[in-house]
Design a protein around this motif. Structure first.
Motif, short mmCIF file in Angstrom:
data_model
loop_
_atom_site.label_atom_id
_atom_site.label_comp_id
_atom_site.label_asym_id
_atom_site.label_seq_id
_atom_site.Cartn_x
_atom_site.Cartn_y
_atom_site.Cartn_z
N ASP A 49 37.47 47.04 33.69
CA ASP A 49 38.64 46.68 33.97
C ASP A 49 38.92 46.31 35.46
N TRP A 50 38.92 45.30 36.09
CA TRP A 50 39.06 45.24 37.54
C TRP A 50 40.47 45.68 38.10
N ALA A 51 41.53 45.44 37.32
CA ALA A 51 42.86 45.83 37.60
C ALA A 51 42.86 47.26 37.78
N ASP A 92 37.53 34.75 39.72
CA ASP A 92 38.93 34.74 39.42
C ASP A 92 39.61 36.04 38.66
N THR A 93 38.60 36.72 37.96
CA THR A 93 39.21 38.12 37.34
C THR A 93 39.27 38.84 38.63
N VAL A 94 38.47 38.97 39.48
CA VAL A 94 38.51 39.91 40.71
C VAL A 94 39.90 39.59 41.48
N LEU A 95 40.37 38.31 41.65
CA LEU A 95 41.30 38.00 42.24
C LEU A 95 42.55 38.37 41.50
N ALA A 96 42.53 38.04 40.26
CA ALA A 96 43.93 38.27 39.33
C ALA A 96 44.14 39.80 39.48
#
Length: 433
Positions: free
Chosen positions: A387-389, A410-414
């Motif tokens: 869960d990168w958030a 994109d997941t990391v940027l989000a």
């Protein structure tokens, strides 16, 4: 060929896999080690090596009575038709292979070998070792055969039972054919040759793979300087059947138990016959340069200086699927970070033991606690599923350095973070309202 009586000396990755797989092929195998505790654990079916399928094969072999473990090689070889030497051949002080363990076993069992037995080198040994062993044995009734292994850690069982090829070399053609027959049920292409050629096959193959990895890392650096994307470049290369798709993934450098020592050993072998193997020397130099480029990338993400910077590392093993730290590029990077004064916290799914200069934690989210930079060093798929958030919420900084290009940018940027890969355009975090 029917059932053969086999002794395997050494129960590391190569020895244990060889013994368990030969037993699975129907042969009666006795595995030998000098460590009494290890022999007792293996005799109880307890395998400490992280290798998919290996514990199951050991248990099955023990239950079928085809596999056993003992201390002491002399008794084990007394009735053997073939004796596999699977002892370590680490890098010696001068960079060549250290054959003391091989020579010690030969000295121990030489006069105990039955007439007609074959001594088989499975360990990676320099060209000329079979001839040297024959001289040490000084027995015309015992053949020496080179039968190199081509096992990858993390897929050793699958590689043994589904090989690309079987390579067997000996001055005794009948002995070479007998050894090749041990693998007949596998249906793999077989190369029967002289011992020197068989010994060189292993070095030539491993060093070619090292060259391929160094090459793709250099291409990745070129991509960064030219604004190209190494993912697209390697995809385009991989469609060419002359090149293939494997070993085209850039990373923090190559390492592990084989490539560093084998490149060094082949360089020493080349030197011994007056050949300047410049291509291989450049391969090794490029690998060191790649580690240094990764360190510079991390330092840049930290603001230019590593001293006092908190770095969270994901991965310590030299590749996913194994707990092997030998010559791990991840561990090499970690050590340099520590030497530059960084405060390092690391997590690896297969590594729990403490390591000098850094904290090793069991929870991957703990590496993000107050981290200025989080770095992916080993390509464990678990890291892409984090869960990168939640990782971002724990970090003090905002950059992830992905040396394996494992994560979805994109997941990391989000998650509010920036992503820096290898050979790919940097992705900066999305602006907040």
């Amino acid at each position: 060929m029917g059932t053969a009586r086999i002794a395997v000396v050494g129960t590391g990755y190569v020895g244990l896999t060889t013994g368990a797989c030969l037993a699975a092929l129907g042969h009666r195998v006795t595995c030998v080690d000098v460590d009494e505790v290890k022999v007792a654990r293996l005799s109880a079916g307890r395998v400490d090596i992280l290798e998919p399928g290996l514990p199951e094969l050991v248990v099955e072999g023990l239950a079928a009575g085809r596999l056993s473990f003992v201390v002491g090689a002399r008794a084990a070889v007394a009735n053997a038709e073939g004796v596999f030497l699977c002892v370590p051949t680490p890098m010696g002080a001068g960079g060549g292979a250290d054959l003391r363990a091989v020579e010690a076993v030969v000295a121990e069992v030489g006069d105990a070998l039955p007439a007609g037995c074959a001594v088989i080198t499975k360990s990676t040994v320099p060209v000329g070792t079979a001839e040297r062993i024959a001289g040490l044995l000084d027995r015309d009734d015992v053949a020496v055969v080179a039968n190199p292994e081509f096992l990858r850690e993390g897929s050793a069982v699958a590689d043994f039972l589904g090989p690309d090829r079987i390579v067997v070399g000996s001055a005794d053609p009948a002995a070479a054919r007998w050894v090749a027959g041990l693998y007949r049920d596998l249906g793999a292409p077989t190369v029967l040759t002289d011992a020197a050629s068989a010994e060189l096959v292993k070095y030539a193959a491993n060093c070619f793979l090292a060259m391929k990895l160094s090459y793709v890392n250099a291409v990745a650096e070129l991509c960064e300087r030219l604004g190209a994307d190494v993912a697209a470049v390697t995809e385009g290369m991989g469609h060419d059947r002359r090149i293939g798709r494997t070993f085209l993934a850039p990373g923090p450098g190559w390492g592990g138990s084989c490539l560093p020592k084998d490149t060094s050993a082949l360089l020493r072998i080349a030197e011994s016959v007056g050949f300047d193997f410049g291509l291989l020397s450049a391969t090794v130099a490029e690998n060191i340069a790649q580690r240094d480029r990764v360190i510079a990338k991390i330092a840049a993400a930290a603001g230019g200086s590593l001293a006092g910077t908190r770095i969270g590392l994901l991965g310590l093993a030299f590749k996913a699927g194994t707990n092997d730290l030998r010559d791990s590029p991840a561990l090499s990077v970690a050590s340099v970070l520590c030497a530059h004064g960084a405060v390092v916290t690391a997590h690896d799914p297969a590594v729990a033991e403490p390591l000098p200069g850094m904290a090793v934690v069991g929870d991957p989210y703990r590496v993000a606690e107050r981290a200025d930079v989080v770095v992916v060093l080993t390509e464990w798929p678990e890291f892409a599923a984090l869960d990168w958030a939640a990782m971002a919420a724990r970090m003090a900084g905002d950059t992830v350095v992905d040396t394996r290009n494992l994560l979805d940018p994109d997941t990391v940027l989000a998650a509010g973070l920036s992503w820096t890969g290898v050979g790919r355009p940097r992705q900066r975090r999305l602006a907040t309202a």
